[in-house]
Design a protein around this motif. Structure first.
Motif, mmCIF file in Angstrom:
data_model
loop_
_atom_site.group_PDB
_atom_site.id
_atom_site.type_symbol
_atom_site.label_atom_id
_atom_site.label_comp_id
_atom_site.label_asym_id
_atom_site.label_seq_id
_atom_site.Cartn_x
_atom_site.Cartn_y
_atom_site.Cartn_z
ATOM 1 N N GLY A 30 11.406 44.442 24.052
ATOM 2 C CA GLY A 30 12.626 43.972 24.702
ATOM 3 C C GLY A 30 12.427 42.644 25.383
ATOM 4 N N SER A 31 11.256 42.018 25.200
ATOM 5 C CA SER A 31 11.006 40.778 25.931
ATOM 6 C C SER A 31 11.654 39.558 25.282
ATOM 7 C CB SER A 31 9.507 40.553 26.124
ATOM 8 O OG SER A 31 8.829 40.679 24.895
ATOM 9 N N CYS A 32 12.029 39.677 23.993
ATOM 10 C CA CYS A 32 12.707 38.541 23.355
ATOM 11 C C CYS A 32 14.108 38.902 22.891
ATOM 12 C CB CYS A 32 11.912 38.043 22.141
ATOM 13 S SG CYS A 32 10.347 37.308 22.574
ATOM 14 N N HIS A 33 14.309 40.173 22.585
ATOM 15 C CA HIS A 33 15.625 40.594 22.109
ATOM 16 C C HIS A 33 15.860 42.020 22.567
ATOM 17 C CE1 HIS A 33 13.538 43.115 19.240
ATOM 18 N NE2 HIS A 33 12.983 42.097 18.655
ATOM 19 N N GLU A 67 7.588 45.748 25.693
ATOM 20 C CA GLU A 67 7.005 44.855 24.702
ATOM 21 C C GLU A 67 8.041 44.251 23.789
ATOM 22 O OE1 GLU A 67 4.056 43.726 24.619
ATOM 23 O OE2 GLU A 67 3.227 45.024 26.155
ATOM 24 N N ASP A 104 8.952 34.573 13.863
ATOM 25 C CA ASP A 104 8.276 34.405 15.154
ATOM 26 C C ASP A 104 6.940 35.123 15.146
ATOM 27 O OD1 ASP A 104 11.090 34.208 17.308
ATOM 28 O OD2 ASP A 104 9.333 32.898 17.304
ATOM 29 N N ASP A 105 6.060 34.726 16.057
ATOM 30 C CA ASP A 105 4.789 35.425 16.185
ATOM 31 C C ASP A 105 4.923 36.452 17.299
ATOM 32 O OD1 ASP A 105 2.171 36.283 16.751
ATOM 33 O OD2 ASP A 105 1.339 34.385 16.050
ATOM 34 N N ALA A 106 4.895 37.729 16.923
ATOM 35 C CA ALA A 106 5.058 38.785 17.921
ATOM 36 C C ALA A 106 3.830 39.675 17.965
ATOM 37 C CB ALA A 106 6.314 39.615 17.586
#
Lengths: 167, 134
Positions: free
Chosen positions: A40-43, A38, A69-71
């Motif tokens: 690790g999908s953007c950073h 979850e 960002d919307d996470a």
């Protein structure tokens, strides 16, 4: 004591506990994997030990505005990941937390006293000015595959375009 | 020999079923949107939506292309973190839209960030249709 009683006691004492021991929340391997997937999908999924539980709590409860960002995550998953992070978070006594007051809620690993001290000698041209790195938030750019595992040994640092860091 | 043939048959069958499953999940998502009153779906509308920039004050200048790129068959890059994002077009990345929960989660986040609101069932259907055909 007679043999019958002794035998009964022996059986009782050696009987296996058949009830499963409940694991502390956030400590199963599945939780670690879920965090990776979850978050690790953007950073880089920053190792939980880099921040105290109160910081993880603040971050996980403000996901719709996660550093701009919307996470957003569904509630169940959010709770599970927070449990994982809390279970592995930095204690107030850890060296990571040196200089951090008990009431402070640091949100950026890169602004921790410990972090800035460790990275203070690195010139800007190697990080912010380096197109292959860009920012101190990209731990794995210089720390490689060890970063996600929480391993940041100075001797394994390899700065892209500059090579090993010799201090 | 018999074992080999059985193994091959088994693998082929499961691969076929798997690809059917992928298509089935994209289609079932589209069906879900139809039940909400959306459709027929238009790939052209999606193309326009994809390249448009938001005029909302808070989301000013944002666009799908900023992270996903103009060409969905190519990998994209997260605008802030630089993390590589696998292509959105199904022909480049057959896993796309094989998991409805995954798609809905990302539609929710990304539409809100880009447009300042959730995408309508129509818009989501258009996008899935376009990326399926691209």
């Amino acid at each position: 004591m007679n043999t019958k009683k002794a035998a009964a006691m022996f059986v009782m004492m050696s009987k296996k506990n058949t009830l499963p021991t409940p694991k502390s929340p956030g400590t199963s391997t599945a939780d670690a994997t879920r965090y990776q997937e979850e978050c690790g999908s953007c950073h880089l999924a920053y190792p939980a030990k880099l921040l105290p539980a109160r910081s993880w709590h603040q971050i996980m409860t403000t996901l719709p505005d996660h550093f701009g960002d919307d996470a957003s995550l569904d509630e169940g998953l959010q709770a599970e990941i927070l449990a994982y992070l809390s279970a592995h978070s930095a204690s107030n006594k850890s060296r990571m937390m040196k200089g951090v007051g008990y009431d402070d809620v640091p949100l950026r690993i890169t602004e921790l006293n410990f972090f800035t001290r460790k990275h203070r000698k690195i010139p800007e041209r190697m990080v912010q000015g380096n197109p292959e790195v860009g920012s101190f938030t990209q731990c794995n750019a210089c720390h490689g595959s060890g970063a996600v595992k929480g391993k940041f040994n100075e001797h394994t640092v390899d700065i892209p375009g500059f090579g090993r860091w010799d201090d | 020999m018999k074992l080999l043939i059985h193994a091959l048959l088994g693998t082929t069958l499961s691969l076929l079923l798997l690809s059917q499953q992928t298509l089935a999940d994209a289609n079932s998502q589209l069906d879900g949107y139809r039940q909400q009153g959306a459709g027929p779906f238009s790939a052209e509308a999606s193309e326009r939506l994809w390249s448009s920039t938001s005029s909302n004050q808070e989301q000013s200048g944002r666009s799908c292309t900023q992270c996903h790129g103009k060409d969905p068959a190519q990998p994209g890059k997260h605008i802030k973190t630089g993390k590589v994002i696998e292509p959105m077009a199904v022909r480049s990345n057959p896993q796309r839209f094989s998991d409805a929960k995954f798609s809905e989660k990302w539609f929710l986040r990304n539409c809100k960030w880009t447009l300042g609101r959730e995408c309508s069932a129509q818009e989501k259907g258009d996008v899935i249709t376009w990326l399926n055909q691209y």
